[in-house]
Structure formats: structure tokens, C-alpha cells
Motif scaffolding. Sequence first.
Motif, mmCIF file in Angstrom:
data_model
loop_
_atom_site.group_PDB
_atom_site.id
_atom_site.type_symbol
_atom_site.label_atom_id
_atom_site.label_comp_id
_atom_site.label_asym_id
_atom_site.label_seq_id
_atom_site.Cartn_x
_atom_site.Cartn_y
_atom_site.Cartn_z
ATOM 1 N N GLU A 233 -10.398 0.134 -4.727
ATOM 2 C CA GLU A 233 -11.365 1.231 -4.683
ATOM 3 C C GLU A 233 -11.496 1.776 -3.274
ATOM 4 O O GLU A 233 -11.591 2.982 -3.067
ATOM 5 C CB GLU A 233 -12.727 0.756 -5.188
ATOM 6 C CG GLU A 233 -12.857 0.840 -6.697
ATOM 7 C CD GLU A 233 -14.205 0.318 -7.176
ATOM 8 O OE1 GLU A 233 -15.174 1.072 -7.141
ATOM 9 O OE2 GLU A 233 -14.255 -0.873 -7.559
ATOM 10 N N LEU A 234 -11.486 0.880 -2.287
ATOM 11 C CA LEU A 234 -11.634 1.328 -0.904
ATOM 12 C C LEU A 234 -10.435 2.169 -0.464
ATOM 13 O O LEU A 234 -10.551 3.043 0.373
ATOM 14 C CB LEU A 234 -11.788 0.125 0.039
ATOM 15 C CG LEU A 234 -13.056 -0.701 -0.148
ATOM 16 C CD1 LEU A 234 -13.011 -1.949 0.730
ATOM 17 C CD2 LEU A 234 -14.298 0.122 0.200
ATOM 18 N N ALA A 235 -9.283 1.867 -1.054
ATOM 19 C CA ALA A 235 -8.056 2.565 -0.638
ATOM 20 C C ALA A 235 -7.807 3.838 -1.436
ATOM 21 O O ALA A 235 -6.779 4.479 -1.265
ATOM 22 C CB ALA A 235 -6.861 1.626 -0.773
ATOM 23 N N ASP A 236 -8.745 4.232 -2.287
ATOM 24 C CA ASP A 236 -8.519 5.396 -3.148
ATOM 25 C C ASP A 236 -8.067 6.611 -2.328
ATOM 26 O O ASP A 236 -8.645 6.893 -1.286
ATOM 27 C CB ASP A 236 -9.802 5.710 -3.920
ATOM 28 C CG ASP A 236 -9.531 6.656 -5.086
ATOM 29 O OD1 ASP A 236 -8.361 6.744 -5.513
ATOM 30 O OD2 ASP A 236 -10.484 7.291 -5.559
ATOM 31 N N LYS A 237 -7.025 7.276 -2.776
ATOM 32 C CA LYS A 237 -6.393 8.438 -2.120
ATOM 33 C C LYS A 237 -5.571 8.022 -0.888
ATOM 34 O O LYS A 237 -4.909 8.846 -0.268
ATOM 35 C CB LYS A 237 -7.412 9.495 -1.677
ATOM 36 C CG LYS A 237 -8.374 9.927 -2.737
ATOM 37 C CD LYS A 237 -7.831 11.137 -3.463
ATOM 38 C CE LYS A 237 -8.789 11.705 -4.498
ATOM 39 N NZ LYS A 237 -9.509 10.697 -5.309
ATOM 40 N N GLY A 238 -5.641 6.767 -0.508
ATOM 41 C CA GLY A 238 -4.929 6.313 0.673
ATOM 42 C C GLY A 238 -3.857 5.295 0.316
ATOM 43 O O GLY A 238 -3.246 5.361 -0.749
ATOM 44 N N THR A 239 -3.658 4.328 1.224
ATOM 45 C CA THR A 239 -2.595 3.341 1.075
ATOM 46 C C THR A 239 -3.184 1.938 1.111
ATOM 47 O O THR A 239 -4.080 1.659 1.899
ATOM 48 C CB THR A 239 -1.589 3.477 2.246
ATOM 49 O OG1 THR A 239 -1.175 4.832 2.341
ATOM 50 C CG2 THR A 239 -0.376 2.577 2.044
ATOM 51 N N LEU A 240 -2.662 1.073 0.247
ATOM 52 C CA LEU A 240 -3.072 -0.329 0.275
ATOM 53 C C LEU A 240 -1.871 -1.183 0.663
ATOM 54 O O LEU A 240 -0.804 -1.079 0.063
ATOM 55 C CB LEU A 240 -3.604 -0.750 -1.100
ATOM 56 C CG LEU A 240 -3.995 -2.225 -1.269
ATOM 57 C CD1 LEU A 240 -5.112 -2.619 -0.308
ATOM 58 C CD2 LEU A 240 -4.438 -2.515 -2.702
ATOM 59 N N PHE A 241 -2.048 -1.985 1.703
ATOM 60 C CA PHE A 241 -0.961 -2.858 2.155
ATOM 61 C C PHE A 241 -1.283 -4.287 1.731
ATOM 62 O O PHE A 241 -2.254 -4.877 2.186
ATOM 63 C CB PHE A 241 -0.837 -2.763 3.677
ATOM 64 C CG PHE A 241 0.180 -3.711 4.268
ATOM 65 C CD1 PHE A 241 1.485 -3.748 3.799
ATOM 66 C CD2 PHE A 241 -0.170 -4.560 5.317
ATOM 67 C CE1 PHE A 241 2.432 -4.616 4.340
ATOM 68 C CE2 PHE A 241 0.773 -5.432 5.871
ATOM 69 C CZ PHE A 241 2.067 -5.452 5.384
ATOM 70 N N LEU A 242 -0.470 -4.823 0.836
ATOM 71 C CA LEU A 242 -0.666 -6.199 0.388
ATOM 72 C C LEU A 242 0.355 -7.088 1.079
ATOM 73 O O LEU A 242 1.551 -7.019 0.797
ATOM 74 C CB LEU A 242 -0.497 -6.317 -1.128
ATOM 75 C CG LEU A 242 -1.574 -5.637 -1.979
ATOM 76 C CD1 LEU A 242 -1.328 -5.931 -3.453
ATOM 77 C CD2 LEU A 242 -2.971 -6.117 -1.572
ATOM 78 N N ASP A 243 -0.137 -7.894 2.000
ATOM 79 C CA ASP A 243 0.756 -8.747 2.765
ATOM 80 C C ASP A 243 0.928 -10.061 2.016
ATOM 81 O O ASP A 243 -0.006 -10.566 1.413
ATOM 82 C CB ASP A 243 0.130 -8.991 4.143
ATOM 83 C CG ASP A 243 1.188 -9.291 5.181
ATOM 84 O OD1 ASP A 243 2.362 -9.446 4.806
ATOM 85 O OD2 ASP A 243 0.830 -9.364 6.367
ATOM 86 N N GLU A 244 2.131 -10.612 2.066
ATOM 87 C CA GLU A 244 2.472 -11.862 1.403
ATOM 88 C C GLU A 244 2.206 -11.784 -0.106
ATOM 89 O O GLU A 244 1.477 -12.605 -0.669
ATOM 90 C CB GLU A 244 1.713 -13.029 2.069
ATOM 91 C CG GLU A 244 2.624 -14.168 2.409
ATOM 92 C CD GLU A 244 4.100 -13.772 2.440
ATOM 93 O OE1 GLU A 244 4.740 -13.862 1.365
ATOM 94 O OE2 GLU A 244 4.633 -13.377 3.494
#
Length: 459
Positions: A233-244
Motif C-alpha cells: 500500500e505504501l508503494a502504490d504508484k511507485g516501486t517496491l524493492f523486495l530484498d532476499e
Amino acid sequence: MSKMNILLVDDEDIVRNSLSILLSRMNCNVIAAKNAEEALTEYQQYEFDLVLTDFKMPEIDGLELLKKIRGIDDQAIVVMMTAYGSIENAVAAMRAGAFDYLTKPCSVGLMEVTLDKVRRYKDMRDQNKHYLQQLTEQFGFGNIIGKSRKMQEIYGLIQTVADTNSTILITGESGTGKELIANAIHYNSHRKNKPFIKLHCAALSEGVLESELFGHEKGSFTGAIRDRKGRFELADKGTLFLDEVASIPMATQVKLLRVLQEGEFERVGGIDTKKVDVRLIGATHRDLAEMVAEGTFREDLYYRLHVIEIKLPPLKERQEDISMLIEHFLDHYCEQNNKERKVFSDAAMSLLIDYEWPGNVRQLENVIERSVVLSRDTRTITTEFLPEELKRVQSKNEIFREDRTLKEMVDRYEKEIILNVLNERHWNRSDAARVMGLNRTTLYEKMRKYGIQIPDQAR
Ligand SMILES: Nc1ncnc2c1ncn2[C@@H]1O[C@H](COP(=O)(O)OP(=O)(O)OP(=O)(O)O)[C@@H](O)[C@H]1O
Ligand SMILES: [Mg+2]
């Protein structure tokens, strides 16, 4: 404060004239147009901070003009003037993207307030632009060092995929720059002024991970004292980086797959389905294909993540980049520590270049920071300021030189081992002999044979 450039549009001469005088007194440059057509010609010719337009005009009205101007420049600030009582016109203007509206006749006070609001908004926008520019510089390509063919291929790939919505998987050993590349992708995409959210998936239990990713509702578990948004939800319209990503448990993988496929999910303990528009970048140092084969990673998720893979090479496979990285980190850490720019001695430089760098760029960076600090005010950093593991390599290269016979190599290697053990045991000879399975006499004989001297402080 600099003057504001205003485009004033009104079909009535008397309104144009009186407002022009009023606005000039308020420290503005005014260009007046008597209809929308004239206004558009002016707009394309000059730069305006604000368009102030009447709503009711023959032929093209203010609302149409507003739409046309925002079509040319979606950042344009337009304030609509409407007749007293025609609130629905004001609403229509705001819906179409007007910055504000004023009811006619405009009072001096209200005009001042409006201009002030525009100024503050513009300042804020300029400031944000400035921050964004800084971020883009910091995380754009400029900050990724390396000219090797492999890195150039990677720059090309980033350029091609950054501005798309494709999911990207970044793979590579630890310290090869996966997070750096994720930053570059975000800041080179159209999402760059939307959130860039990161989550490190390792070391989180399944429950915590799910609530971090998808959020939770109050009361869904002990400790959930209020509703909380997750990273999606926080990344809506943006990018989410999931590390590992490799450490995401199987049960959570299913939910992740659903967000990737449908763009929807529920919060932990929630029933409402949330929809988001998020671009996902995953990273891992593990081999996901192998995990799929072992059955510890879902195949369908793997294919979803793996749409585009960016494989970062280990540093030893792009040895030609090492000296550039050294220069870059020397600049950085000398400056950060307020030291004049240092250099490495030739011997130190060749150790740095020949080393295998199992910890890749991160390890190189740490070694340089450490040597800048330890060498204090010496300008030339010599090998004594480099960590032991680098120097061991030097002796190895020296031992296995091609011009030596096997006997010579074995002797040199034996000497090296004895020296190392003695060092580790603080030159306690009985201890060292025991560790190596020798009796003390044999150890002394070998020390004599190899010319190993006991240092003064260990006598
Ligand atoms: N090509 C590069 N140019 C400049 N700095 C780099 C480069 N690659 C990595 N670095 C630096 O090395 C450090 C490690 O990089 P990063 O955190 O991106 O690695 P990583 O692959 O995510 O590692 P891990 O798997 O351990 O999380 C960072 O300080 C980063 O700025
Ligand atoms: Mg990382």
C-alpha cells in the motif's frame, strides 16, 4: 522575491484593465489576452507562473482553455474566475485541474491570498524538484562505477527496462550492487517521484513478513493495536524493492503471486480487497531456479519474478573495474574523513587488484575505508594498512610462482603455515607445535631451517 509572470484572460476590457493595474501593484508582470485563442498563443511563447482566466467567455470558455493549457503543460497553474453564485462552474474547474478559483468581482485581499498560495506552492514544487534531482544524481547511473563490458551490458539493460512496468529480478553474489541497481531502476523510471519502498525479507518470520507486506487490521493478532498499511500500500504508484526474495516462505509466496498477477490482496485479518499499482523489483544472491528444482520456491512465482533478470557479475569477473572503484572510494572516504587525497603504493595497488574479492564491491569499499582511516596522515597507503586476508594472497602467489620446483613450493608453503600458526598463537612455541602435531624440537629445527626469527616482544 522575483516577480510573478501572469497571463490574464478576460473578454471584458474593464476587467482586464483594472486587474492588470492591481496585479502590477502586487509585484507581478502581466500579459493580458482578450480571448482563449490569444491566450494560447501567448502561453506557447512565454513562461508563466500563473494563468488567471475568466470562466464565461464567448467561443472558447475558461474551462476549455484550462483543459487546453493543462494539455500543453500538466504542471500549469490556472486560477479560474467565476461569477458570484456559480459554484458549479468553480467545481467543474477544480475537477479539471484548476489550482484555485476566485469569485468576481475579486477583492484585493483575496487576490493577495491567492497569489501568496501560488508562490508557496511553486516554492515547494521547486524544492521537491531539487531534491528529486539530487536523488536522481545520487542513484542514477552516474553513481554506478564500472566500464567493463559486463557493466555496460547492464547499463543498457537498465535503460531498456527502467521505464516499463515489468517485474525485475536482480541476482548476484553478496555485495555486487543489487540494491544500487534497484535504486537506479526506480530513479530512471516514470515512477521516480512516487514512493520507493524497500523490504528485506530475510530474518522475518512468516507472520511478521505478511503483515509488513500486506498490512494488518487492528486486533488481527496480539499486538495489532491499530490498522497498519503494508509495504504494498505504501508503494502504490511507485516501486517496491523486495530484498532476499529467496527467503520468503511458501505460504507467503502464494499471496505474493496473487498481487503480481491481479494487483490485489487483503490485509492480515482484513476482508476488504485492496488494489495497488506497484512495480516490483526482487533481489537475491541465491539460485532461484535451483530452489524451484528442490521444491523450496514456487515455480509460478519464479516465472513471474523472472520476467527480466539482471545478473550482476562478481567483482573478480570484471577485474578491469577494480582500479576505477578504488579511485572512486578513495575520493569518497578521503573527503568524508577530511583528509587530503591519498594514494596506494604500487605494492598495495597490486594486492588490491589481484585479490579475489569474495565479498565483492562491498568488501572492497570496506577495505578502502578502513585503510584511509588507519593510515591517518600518511599520504601513501602501503600494504601494512591492508587486512591480513589480502596479504595472504600475495604470499600464495609468491609461493606458487611458475619457476619454482615442487620441493621449493612445499618448503615455502610449510614456512608460511608455521609463521601463521606462530602468529596466531602469539609465538607460544609449545602451543604452536601442539597445534601442528610436531614436537618442540622439530619445530625449532624447522624454524632454523627457514630462518624464522622470534620477534623481540615475544622472547
Ligand atoms: N558498481 C558499483 N559502483 C559503485 N559502488 C558500488 C557498485 N556496486 C556496489 N557498490 C557499493 O557496494 C556496496 C554494496 O552494494 P549493494 O548493497 O547494492 O550490494 P548487494 O548486492 O545488495 O549486497 P547484499 O546481497 O549483501 O545485500 C554499497 O555501498 C554500494 O554503494
Ligand atoms: Mg542488498
